[in-house]
Design a protein around this motif. Structure first.
Motif, PDB file in Angstrom:
ATOM      1  N   TYR A 222      22.114  28.679 -21.901  1.00 41.95           N
ATOM      2  CA  TYR A 222      22.022  30.074 -22.327  1.00 41.95           C
ATOM      3  C   TYR A 222      22.757  30.940 -21.318  1.00 41.95           C
ATOM      4  O   TYR A 222      22.653  30.738 -20.108  1.00 41.95           O
ATOM      5  CB  TYR A 222      20.552  30.513 -22.416  1.00 41.95           C
ATOM      6  CG  TYR A 222      20.343  31.825 -23.134  1.00 41.95           C
ATOM      7  CD1 TYR A 222      20.257  31.877 -24.516  1.00 41.95           C
ATOM      8  CD2 TYR A 222      20.249  33.013 -22.413  1.00 41.95           C
ATOM      9  CE1 TYR A 222      20.071  33.082 -25.180  1.00 41.95           C
ATOM     10  CE2 TYR A 222      20.068  34.228 -23.063  1.00 41.95           C
ATOM     11  CZ  TYR A 222      19.975  34.253 -24.445  1.00 41.95           C
ATOM     12  OH  TYR A 222      19.801  35.451 -25.096  1.00 41.95           O
ATOM     13  N   ASP A 223      23.542  31.887 -21.829  1.00 34.39           N
ATOM     14  CA  ASP A 223      24.184  32.855 -20.947  1.00 34.39           C
ATOM     15  C   ASP A 223      24.182  34.214 -21.637  1.00 34.39           C
ATOM     16  O   ASP A 223      23.484  34.405 -22.642  1.00 34.39           O
ATOM     17  CB  ASP A 223      25.602  32.409 -20.558  1.00 34.39           C
ATOM     18  CG  ASP A 223      26.545  32.316 -21.752  1.00 34.39           C
ATOM     19  OD1 ASP A 223      26.190  32.831 -22.844  1.00 34.39           O
ATOM     20  OD2 ASP A 223      27.639  31.745 -21.599  1.00 34.39           O
TER      21      ASP A 223
ATOM     22  N   TYR B 240      23.118  31.328 -26.857  1.00 39.22           N
ATOM     23  CA  TYR B 240      22.900  29.901 -26.629  1.00 39.22           C
ATOM     24  C   TYR B 240      24.225  29.151 -26.508  1.00 39.22           C
ATOM     25  O   TYR B 240      25.205  29.463 -27.185  1.00 39.22           O
ATOM     26  CB  TYR B 240      22.082  29.291 -27.766  1.00 39.22           C
ATOM     27  CG  TYR B 240      20.599  29.569 -27.642  1.00 39.22           C
ATOM     28  CD1 TYR B 240      19.784  28.761 -26.865  1.00 39.22           C
ATOM     29  CD2 TYR B 240      20.028  30.657 -28.299  1.00 39.22           C
ATOM     30  CE1 TYR B 240      18.427  29.017 -26.741  1.00 39.22           C
ATOM     31  CE2 TYR B 240      18.674  30.929 -28.184  1.00 39.22           C
ATOM     32  CZ  TYR B 240      17.878  30.099 -27.400  1.00 39.22           C
ATOM     33  OH  TYR B 240      16.544  30.365 -27.276  1.00 39.22           O
ATOM     34  N   ILE B 241      24.227  28.162 -25.624  1.00 40.54           N
ATOM     35  CA  ILE B 241      25.362  27.245 -25.492  1.00 40.54           C
ATOM     36  C   ILE B 241      24.865  25.880 -25.957  1.00 40.54           C
ATOM     37  O   ILE B 241      24.166  25.171 -25.232  1.00 40.54           O
ATOM     38  CB  ILE B 241      25.860  27.168 -24.032  1.00 40.54           C
ATOM     39  CG1 ILE B 241      26.204  28.565 -23.512  1.00 40.54           C
ATOM     40  CG2 ILE B 241      27.073  26.244 -23.934  1.00 40.54           C
ATOM     41  CD1 ILE B 241      26.523  28.597 -22.030  1.00 40.54           C
TER      42      ILE B 241
ATOM     43  N   GLU C  47      29.756  20.994 -30.889  1.00 44.25           N
ATOM     44  CA  GLU C  47      30.919  21.817 -31.191  1.00 44.25           C
ATOM     45  C   GLU C  47      30.978  22.035 -32.699  1.00 44.25           C
ATOM     46  O   GLU C  47      30.438  21.246 -33.471  1.00 44.25           O
ATOM     47  CB  GLU C  47      32.210  21.126 -30.726  1.00 44.25           C
ATOM     48  CG  GLU C  47      32.271  20.867 -29.231  1.00 44.25           C
ATOM     49  CD  GLU C  47      33.490  20.048 -28.858  1.00 44.25           C
ATOM     50  OE1 GLU C  47      34.235  19.633 -29.779  1.00 44.25           O
ATOM     51  OE2 GLU C  47      33.689  19.813 -27.658  1.00 44.25           O
TER      52      GLU C  47
END
Length: 255
Positions: free
Chosen positions: A167-168, A172-173, A177
């Motif tokens: 998370y940044d 969410y990361i 892909e």
């Protein structure tokens, strides 16, 4: 009417290098112990893109009132995609190839939920095994869907999607892909790790409905059948084996 058997009957003619040139209707379909053949009075012509389109158009018109509920403007899952495939004949002159026939006679609209789960799981492994130029050919010829948003809207799916995610400031990361291969990998993980209180039928329905607007699975398989051909896919990336081998049925002599 068994739609798959009707498609097999048409594709059996196409696979032999002929077509019916659209000169038939539902009364020319002969049903005998689960097998469908065409009335022998119908003249065959050499197969080409034009005669194939005419055959597809007739089958489309036969199937349309069976699948489409005009009163409620409703079509069963993936059936609209099947009708569109028949209406447009996207494979053109390649429509009598093994891959396209396997795709059409095993279209997702004709598969059970367990069969669709198996196809997603096996496809994940097939894509994962592509390496080097094979992987490049696949990523070049098969369009990548954008699928995160559809999964984020379904709580049970988001739980699997966000597992061990970072998370940044942007959000969410995920550990995925937005690619075809990662979509299939997510599908396999979702089928495996979905909440235990859901039946497998409900789990598959959630995935199919979340991706139904863009017809992700049938579109992906259509692209593999119609586009991932030049250069040809590796031997173990076999659409016929993945979807179900109806080719033996196509080799039968018609009586």
């Amino acid at each position: 009417m068994c739609a798959r058997e009707v498609l097999i009957a048409m594709c059996r003619v196409h696979f032999r290098g002929f077509s019916l040139n659209g000169k038939f209707n539902s009364s020319h379909l002969l049903f005998n112990t689960g097998k469908v053949t065409f009335d022998t009075d119908i003249a065959e012509v050499p197969f080409d893109i034009h005669s194939c389109k005419r055959d597809y158009a007739v089958i489309h018109d036969i199937f349309h009132p069976v699948f489409w509920d005009e009163e409620n403007n409703f079509c069963p899952l993936h059936a609209e995609h099947l009708l569109h495939f028949l209406f447009t004949c996207p494979a053109g002159a390649r429509s009598n190839s093994e891959g396209v026939i396997a795709y059409l006679t095993n279209h997702m609209a004709l598969k059970s939920f367990m069969e669709r789960i198996s196809i997603c799981t096996n496809l994940d492994g097939m894509i994962h095994r592509l390496i080097g130029q094979q992987e490049l050919d696949f990523t070049t010829q098969v369009a990548h869907p954008y699928w995160f948003e559809q999964m984020e809207d379904v709580p049970a799916m988001w739980k699997v999607l966000s597992y061990n995610a970072g998370y940044d400031a942007t959000g969410y990361i995920y550990n995925y892909e937005e690619s075809v291969g990662q979509l299939m990998h997510f599908a396999k993980n979702f089928f495996t790790h979905a909440p235990n209180n859901l039946r497998m039928e409900e789990i598959e329905a959630a995935f199919s409905l979340a991706t139904s607007e863009s017809n992700m699975l049938p579109n992906l398989l259509q692209q593999v059948a119609c586009q991932f051909i030049n250069p040809p896919p590796p031997a173990d990336f076999c659409l016929v084996k993945l979807l179900g081998d109806n080719m033996a049925l196509l080799d039968e002599e018609e009586h």
